[in-house]
Design a protein around this motif. Structure first.
Motif, PDB file in Angstrom:
ATOM      1  N   TRP A  83      31.917  15.030   6.900  1.00  0.00           N
ATOM      2  CA  TRP A  83      31.456  16.356   7.296  1.00  0.00           C
ATOM      3  C   TRP A  83      30.404  16.280   8.397  1.00  0.00           C
ATOM      4  CZ3 TRP A  83      34.022  20.581   6.288  1.00  0.00           C
ATOM      5  CH2 TRP A  83      34.850  20.632   5.160  1.00  0.00           C
ATOM      6  N   ARG A  84      29.505  15.315   8.317  1.00  0.00           N
ATOM      7  CA  ARG A  84      28.489  15.163   9.370  1.00  0.00           C
ATOM      8  C   ARG A  84      29.146  14.869  10.723  1.00  0.00           C
ATOM      9  NH1 ARG A  84      23.003  14.258   8.251  1.00  0.00           N
ATOM     10  NH2 ARG A  84      22.432  14.131   6.041  1.00  0.00           N
ATOM     11  N   ASP A  85      30.140  13.988  10.702  1.00  0.00           N
ATOM     12  CA  ASP A  85      30.836  13.668  11.954  1.00  0.00           C
ATOM     13  C   ASP A  85      31.519  14.905  12.513  1.00  0.00           C
ATOM     14  OD1 ASP A  85      30.003  11.070  11.751  1.00  0.00           O
ATOM     15  OD2 ASP A  85      31.925  10.283  11.013  1.00  0.00           O
ATOM     16  N   TRP A  86      32.113  15.700  11.656  1.00  0.00           N
ATOM     17  CA  TRP A  86      32.772  16.923  12.121  1.00  0.00           C
ATOM     18  C   TRP A  86      31.741  17.890  12.704  1.00  0.00           C
ATOM     19  CZ3 TRP A  86      32.899  22.185  11.411  1.00  0.00           C
ATOM     20  CH2 TRP A  86      34.018  22.842  11.916  1.00  0.00           C
ATOM     21  N   ALA A  87      30.633  18.077  11.994  1.00  0.00           N
ATOM     22  CA  ALA A  87      29.606  19.019  12.457  1.00  0.00           C
ATOM     23  C   ALA A  87      28.971  18.567  13.763  1.00  0.00           C
ATOM     24  CB  ALA A  87      28.531  19.180  11.382  1.00  0.00           C
ATOM     25  N   ALA A  88      28.919  17.255  13.998  1.00  0.00           N
ATOM     26  CA  ALA A  88      28.286  16.736  15.205  1.00  0.00           C
ATOM     27  C   ALA A  88      29.007  17.149  16.475  1.00  0.00           C
ATOM     28  CB  ALA A  88      28.193  15.211  15.124  1.00  0.00           C
ATOM     29  N   ARG A  89      30.253  17.611  16.360  1.00  0.00           N
ATOM     30  CA  ARG A  89      31.012  18.054  17.528  1.00  0.00           C
ATOM     31  C   ARG A  89      30.605  19.448  17.991  1.00  0.00           C
ATOM     32  NH1 ARG A  89      36.739  17.815  15.105  1.00  0.00           N
ATOM     33  NH2 ARG A  89      37.211  18.967  17.026  1.00  0.00           N
ATOM     34  N   CYS A  90      29.762  20.130  17.234  1.00  0.00           N
ATOM     35  CA  CYS A  90      29.395  21.510  17.565  1.00  0.00           C
ATOM     36  C   CYS A  90      28.691  21.577  18.909  1.00  0.00           C
ATOM     37  CB  CYS A  90      28.494  22.096  16.473  1.00  0.00           C
ATOM     38  SG  CYS A  90      27.901  23.756  16.839  1.00  0.00           S
ATOM     39  N   ALA A  91      29.148  22.477  19.768  1.00  0.00           N
ATOM     40  CA  ALA A  91      28.602  22.599  21.123  1.00  0.00           C
ATOM     41  C   ALA A  91      27.390  23.521  21.197  1.00  0.00           C
ATOM     42  CB  ALA A  91      29.692  23.119  22.067  1.00  0.00           C
ATOM     43  N   TYR A  92      27.080  24.217  20.119  1.00  0.00           N
ATOM     44  CA  TYR A  92      25.936  25.132  20.144  1.00  0.00           C
ATOM     45  C   TYR A  92      24.649  24.348  19.950  1.00  0.00           C
ATOM     46  CZ  TYR A  92      22.771  28.943  18.902  1.00  0.00           C
ATOM     47  OH  TYR A  92      21.720  29.812  18.863  1.00  0.00           O
ATOM     48  N   ASP A  93      23.651  24.646  20.782  1.00  0.00           N
ATOM     49  CA  ASP A  93      22.378  23.940  20.687  1.00  0.00           C
ATOM     50  C   ASP A  93      21.224  24.917  20.860  1.00  0.00           C
ATOM     51  OD1 ASP A  93      20.738  21.735  20.347  1.00  0.00           O
ATOM     52  OD2 ASP A  93      20.625  21.331  22.499  1.00  0.00           O
TER      53      ASP A  93
END
Length: 601
Positions: free
Chosen positions: A204-214
């Protein structure tokens, strides 16, 4: 009775999901899929209908819980004086079979624990056979075969219930695994929960790390994205509206629907949220699910489909379940799938247009489908329908539905002018203009300066807040400013917005019959942003964020009188606009602006 919705957290394996209460009781779990019968259904009844509790003995425990970082691994910590114990829950991302893994970790002192497992397949209606196999136990009922592997031995067993009493000291662990399969167990020895939990957290962490929002709302955006991923059926890419059924829109009401299906109306919202957040692959999979589901004749297109694209969703009443907080009937299936809702044609056309505009590889089937949808709309857009809110009364000429028919014609024109696809653009331009003129003449009340719910009506509809989103009119247009003002006056109270005024009269100036619909508040915030009132939009957005529970989840609606979440939980159509509004607040060119501005033709 089940806990209040705020007390539940979600875990899942991208095939199904479970709800875990604040006191570490699994009160809802359908196996092996979202739309399967529940083996734990206490959420819609009580402990007789199935649950799995794992908690310290005695009273006076203080409870804290959280997800482990950006994951769907849940930690529930109980503390009392110098004693503390932690329960860790997860569902490993689906491999050979569905599993629910639980670990008890001793944190301080020595804590006496109790495990109660009461399986009740088919929504709490069946008492399974229980059989011991060494330290494992098997529970069998029809196609359902559940196996419990437990570190602590079962100390109590009856015909239908298993229980364990054990204790953990600081540094001790006790592991449990519940797995489902149709045939006999493979006999593979279980090595414990530690590695499974770590692998699940990492996935799940790896998946969430792809998020482009910062931006400043990253935690809220990522939690909403994780929730959407958890509500996605991995084999097909379809996203369920919610993992639950029959959680009521009013605590003592009958508006209790099954949301464990995929709604076409959510198509564009979901697609844009995923694309803006950087999840192109998931957006592409959703597009593929959409194409498969609606394949066939345009007039046969449904409002909703099963997670695998199936069309038949017969609605049944499960009369043995007393319902959440006594709200009955409890339903499985959803008859709204058979309604005629004109707006879904616009949503499908827009979703496929947005996929093309965002560079998702083209698909010849997509344009062939769109041509067929336009052939149907040209001859049927004037027909009355059941509308976006799936009203089960007579069909009407809903203004929002006509606006979405306009959006369908607009996207068809853009496909020709922007992407060079073959089609009668001039004919579609005339259709677009004809629909626009009719909506402005019949769906708009010039005396009140507002669009209305349906032709000839004086009623308002919060769905009209989405008019600028599709480019029908800019948010700055005086007719939209008037509509926003009318919604604020008649359908809003503080940060909350109701869909429309329902039956049952009014109380304190607010409509009775259901709670405020949370997606509508995000739509109102988007209008403020588009009108240049960014601070006002931000304030509204943050107030709605404040309604999330302690682990960041929203349901469909909110009751300001009881101060409780209402409706199916967690709700995709609440988390999707949360993501969109956060991106809109990040600066010009947010998803609403890009959806609305389609260019010159």
């Amino acid at each position: 009775m089940s806990a209040v919705l705020e007390d539940y957290a979600l875990i899942g394996d991208t095939h199904t999901a479970a709800l875990v209460s604040r006191d570490a009781s699994v009160d809802w779990l359908c196996l092996p899929r979202f739309d399967s019968g529940a083996c734990f259904a206490a959420l819609l009844g009580d402990h007789r209908h199935g649950y799995w509790s794992l908690r310290p003995r005695g009273e006076g425990w203080h409870v804290r819980r959280r997800y482990r970082g950006d994951s769907l691994v849940l930690e529930t910590t109980f503390s009392r004086g110098g004693e503390a114990v932690r329960v860790v829950d997860c569902m490993p991302v689906r491999g050979e079979r569905p599993e629910l893994v639980r670990r008890v970790e001793g944190v301080a002192g020595r804590v006496a624990m109790r495990c109660d497992l009461v399986p009740r397949p088919d929504y709490g209606s069946i008492t399974p056979w229980l059989r011991a196999d060494g330290r494992a136990w098997t529970m069998i009922a029809g196609p359902d075969r559940l196996t419990l592997d437990a570190g602590p031995p079962v100390t109590e067993s009856t015909e239908d219930t298993l229980a364990s009493e054990f204790a953990v000291g600081e540094g001790d662990v006790a592991d449990f695994r519940l797995s489902w399969r149709t045939g006999p167990d493979s006999g593979t020895a279980w090595q414990g929960a530690g590695a499974v939990i770590d692998d699940t957290e990492r996935w799940w962490r790896d998946w969430a790390a792809r998020c482009a929002y910062d931006g400043p709302y990253r935690d809220a955006v990522v939690r909403s994205l994780l929730t959407l991923k958890a509500l996605t059926y991995a084999p097909t890419g379809g996203t369920v509206a919610a993992p639950t059924t029959s959680l009521p829109e009013r605590l003592d009401g009958v508006r209790n629907w099954d949301y464990r299906f995929c709604w076409l109306r959510d198509a564009t919202f979901t697609l844009l949220a995923l694309l803006d957040a950087g999840y192109e692959r998931e957006a592409g999979e959703w597009r593929e699910w959409l194409l498969r589901a609606v394949a066939g004749r345009p007039e046969q297109m449904q409002v909703s489909y099963g997670i695998d694209g199936r069309r038949r969703l017969p609605e049944l009443e499960l009369d043995w379940l007393p319902g959440y907080a006594g709200a009955r009937p409890v339903r499985a299936g959803n008859a709204a799938a058979g309604q005629y809702q004109l707006d879904i044609y616009g949503e499908v056309m827009d979703a496929l247009h947005q996929a093309r505009a965002h560079g998702i590889p083209p698909d010849e089937d997509a344009w062939r489908l769109q041509r067929g949808l336009m052939d149907f709309l040209e001859g049927n857009w004037r027909d009355p329908d059941n509308g976006i809110w799936e009203m089960r009364g007579p069909r009407r000429q809903f203004t929002h539905s006509k606006v979405m028919a306009w959006a369908a014609a607009d996207r068809a024109v853009r496909a020709v002018t922007d992407f060079g696809l073959d089609g009668p653009a001039d004919r579609w331009r005339r259709l677009r203009e004809e629909i626009f003129d009719e909506v402005c003449a019949k769906g708009y009340d010039p005396g009140r300066n507002t669009f209305v719910q349906h032709y000839g009506s004086t009623s308002l509809d919060a769905a009209l807040l989405t008019i600028p989103n599709v480019g029908f009119l800019p948010a700055e247009d005086e007719r939209m400013r008037g509509t926003v003002a009318a919604v604020e006056k008649d359908l809003a109270a503080g940060p909350l917005v109701w869909r429309y005024r329902g039956g049952g009269g009014e109380s304190d100036g607010l409509p009775e019959g259901e709670g405020a619909f949370l997606a509508c508040s995000f739509w109102l915030a988007d209008n403020y942003i588009l009108q240049g009132e960014r601070d006002r939009g931000r304030e509204l957005f943050e107030r709605i964020l404040g309604l999330r529970n302690d682990v960041g989840l929203l349901s469909e609606e909110y009751d300001p009188h009881e101060r409780r979440l209402l409706g199916n939980f967690p709700q995709a159509l609440s988390h999707i606009p949360l993501i969109t509004t956060a991106f809109n607040l990040a600066g010009p060119g947010g998803p609403v602006q890009r959806r609305a501005v389609t260019g010159e033709d």
